[in-house]
Design an enzyme around this catalytic site. Structure first.
Site, PDB file in Angstrom:
ATOM      1  N   SER A 127     -13.460   1.905   2.429  1.00  0.00           N
ATOM      2  CA  SER A 127     -12.236   1.684   1.665  1.00  0.00           C
ATOM      3  C   SER A 127     -12.411   0.540   0.676  1.00  0.00           C
ATOM      4  O   SER A 127     -13.147  -0.421   0.931  1.00  0.00           O
ATOM      5  CB  SER A 127     -11.127   1.340   2.653  1.00  0.00           C
ATOM      6  N   TYR A 152      -7.490  -3.847  10.401  1.00  0.00           N
ATOM      7  CA  TYR A 152      -7.936  -2.538   9.916  1.00  0.00           C
ATOM      8  C   TYR A 152      -8.987  -2.719   8.819  1.00  0.00           C
ATOM      9  O   TYR A 152     -10.074  -2.135   8.869  1.00  0.00           O
ATOM     10  CB  TYR A 152      -6.745  -1.724   9.365  1.00  0.00           C
ATOM     11  N   LYS A 156     -13.336  -1.796   8.524  1.00  0.00           N
ATOM     12  CA  LYS A 156     -14.083  -1.059   7.489  1.00  0.00           C
ATOM     13  C   LYS A 156     -15.305  -1.873   7.068  1.00  0.00           C
ATOM     14  O   LYS A 156     -16.401  -1.349   6.908  1.00  0.00           O
ATOM     15  CB  LYS A 156     -13.187  -0.755   6.281  1.00  0.00           C
ATOM     16  N   LEU A 203       2.822   4.664  -0.298  1.00  0.00           N
ATOM     17  CA  LEU A 203       3.789   4.905  -1.376  1.00  0.00           C
ATOM     18  C   LEU A 203       4.157   6.389  -1.556  1.00  0.00           C
ATOM     19  O   LEU A 203       5.345   6.724  -1.563  1.00  0.00           O
ATOM     20  CB  LEU A 203       3.221   4.342  -2.696  1.00  0.00           C
TER      21      LEU A 203
HETATM   22  N1  UDP Z   1       4.680   0.420  -2.154  1.00  0.00           N
HETATM   23  C1  UDP Z   1       6.024   0.256  -2.407  1.00  0.00           C
HETATM   24  N2  UDP Z   1       6.925   0.797  -1.534  1.00  0.00           N
HETATM   25  C2  UDP Z   1       6.545   1.494  -0.421  1.00  0.00           C
HETATM   26  C3  UDP Z   1       5.171   1.656  -0.164  1.00  0.00           C
HETATM   27  C4  UDP Z   1       4.265   1.107  -1.056  1.00  0.00           C
HETATM   28  O1  UDP Z   1       6.399  -0.361  -3.397  1.00  0.00           O
HETATM   29  O2  UDP Z   1       7.413   1.930   0.333  1.00  0.00           O
HETATM   30  C5  UDP Z   1       3.696  -0.144  -3.083  1.00  0.00           C
HETATM   31  C6  UDP Z   1       2.821  -1.197  -2.435  1.00  0.00           C
HETATM   32  O3  UDP Z   1       3.406  -2.459  -2.564  1.00  0.00           O
HETATM   33  C7  UDP Z   1       1.525  -1.064  -3.220  1.00  0.00           C
HETATM   34  C8  UDP Z   1       1.496   0.397  -3.641  1.00  0.00           C
HETATM   35  O4  UDP Z   1       2.823   0.889  -3.482  1.00  0.00           O
HETATM   36  O5  UDP Z   1       1.593  -1.834  -4.378  1.00  0.00           O
HETATM   37  C9  UDP Z   1       0.559   1.230  -2.777  1.00  0.00           C
HETATM   38  O6  UDP Z   1       0.862   1.001  -1.430  1.00  0.00           O
HETATM   39  P1  UDP Z   1       0.166   1.789  -0.256  1.00  0.00           P
HETATM   40  O7  UDP Z   1       0.684   1.254   1.031  1.00  0.00           O
HETATM   41  O8  UDP Z   1       0.311   3.258  -0.503  1.00  0.00           O
HETATM   42  O9  UDP Z   1      -1.375   1.456  -0.452  1.00  0.00           O
HETATM   43  P2  UDP Z   1      -2.156   0.048  -0.358  1.00  0.00           P
HETATM   44  O10 UDP Z   1      -1.172  -1.058  -0.477  1.00  0.00           O
HETATM   45  O11 UDP Z   1      -2.830   0.080   0.940  1.00  0.00           O
HETATM   46  O12 UDP Z   1      -3.097   0.055  -1.496  1.00  0.00           O
END
Ligand code: UDP
Length: 343
Positions: A127, A152, A156, A203
């Site tokens: 990742s 987590y 990785k 997201l």
């Molecule tokens: N995010 C958001 N609301 C949500 C879930 C995610 O605004 O309910 C935003 C989060 O802050 C990040 C982006 O979407 O900037 C991607 O989040 P995700 O959890 O999918 O992936 P990761 O943070 O692990 O890259």
């Protein structure tokens, strides 16, 4: 290559199921090992509907070396793609031992069994979390791996090291670690996709569940970041494109094209897209309005990350090709498919 047998651990999961479809379509024979802790056996029916082939299935846990090992005894395996792992960031903070235990032991057992049974090729599901918040963007494979922000993420990084060190020490097998950016979307058939356990953390499933009315309102975690629109930036990679990268990585090893026994590739689009841009694009391509509000930042979030995929483009002959619009349409089609099953 065509006709080779691939063991896919975690093959009924989100990325595992899409990769299984791509492998079957590329002519590989697939054996899935999955403990079904975060997926359903019914996914096998859907893989069969898409490809016309039902992969062999073992309900086994990679941490159970004895039973997991039977799969190697009963089959002639040419290569392994290792997805099976616990992946919820928040849960890993609350239950670090579950994460270290499961993710590290699974890989260690797998490497041991590969060596015992003379299986010489592994693709490992890593990742971009290993880069933390890079100082320079886009992140390349040479970007420093930073201190992980969750157990987590740390698994990785440690798993990459376990694989690299084992390959260096034992020298009789090859491996490729693929560092995924943010996988989203679903198969164009809408028969397989992401099945979040409980309220989604990620997201896009949060967006689709809000759009269908399962959840009330999407919270956008912060609009005061140092980015053009103030929301965080990620490199969203279509899950089918990502799956194809696994086939390309396998073929590189099986065709004897690896330049080094252990190689690492970024798998992303090379383009950063903000949370607000995703929301707006989702509304536009699917012709709907999403209920969302801006809330405070989520603890531990990285402000901005996207990857440089040029090494994968060059050496794997792989490139992300599905437009974001199509990916977001597929995510919505999948959510609607799930809703139709619940009726
Ligand atoms: N995010 C958001 N609301 C949500 C879930 C995610 O605004 O309910 C935003 C989060 O802050 C990040 C982006 O979407 O900037 C991607 O989040 P995700 O959890 O999918 O992936 P990761 O943070 O692990 O890259």
């Amino acid at each position: 290559m065509k006709g080779d047998t691939v063991l896919v651990t975690g093959g009924t999961g989100y990325i595992g199921s899409h990769t299984t479809v791509e492998l079957i379509e590329a002519g590989f024979k697939v054996i899935i090992a999955d403990n079904l802790s975060n997926s359903k056996e019914g996914v096998l029916d859907d893989i069969e509907k898409i490809t016309g082939v039902r992969p062999a299935f073992y309900r086994e846990d990679c941490t159970d070396r004895k039973n997991f090992g039977k799969i190697f005894k009963e089959n002639g395996i040419d290569a392994v793609i290792h997805f099976a792992a616990s992946k919820a960031v928040g849960e890993s903070v609350r239950e670090p031992l579950k994460y270290y235990g499961n993710n590290l032991l699974s890989l260690m057992n797998l490497i041991g069994l590969m060596m015992e049974n003379g299986v010489g090729n592994i693709v490992f599901s890593s990742s971009c979390t290993v880069y933390g918040q890079p100082k320079v963007l886009p992140a390349t494979e040479e970007s420093p791996r930073l201190e992980a922000t969750s157990p987590y993420g740390n698994t990785k990084r440690i798993c990459e090291d376990i694989l690299r060190d084992s390959i260096t020490a034992y020298g009789n097998f090859r491996g490729i670690a693929l560092r995924y950016f943010n996988p989203i979307g679903a198969h164009p058939s809408a028969l397989i996709g992401e099945l979040p356990n409980g309220v989604p953390n990620n997201l896009v499933p949060y967006i689709t569940q809000t759009a269908i009315g399962k959840l009330e309102c999407l919270s956008i975690f912060g609009d005061d970041y140092d980015t053009p629109d103030g929301s965080c930036i990620r490199d969203y990679i279509d899950v089918v494109d990502l799956s194809k990268a696994h086939v390309a990585a396998l073929n590189r090893m099986l065709d004897g094209k690896s330049e080094k026994p252990y190689e690492v590739y970024n798998i992303g689009t090379g383009r950063g897209v903000s949370t607000l841009e995703i929301v707006k694009a989702f509304e536009k391509v699917n012709g709907l309005k999403l209920n969302y509000k801006i809330t405070g930042r989520r603890k531990g979030d990285i402000e901005a990350i996207w990857g440089d995929p040029s090494k994968a483009n060059r050496e794997l002959g792989w490139k992300a090709s599905r437009p974001l619009s199509e990916t977001l349409r597929s995510a919505w089609a999948w959510e609607k498919h799930l809703a139709s099953l619940e009726k």
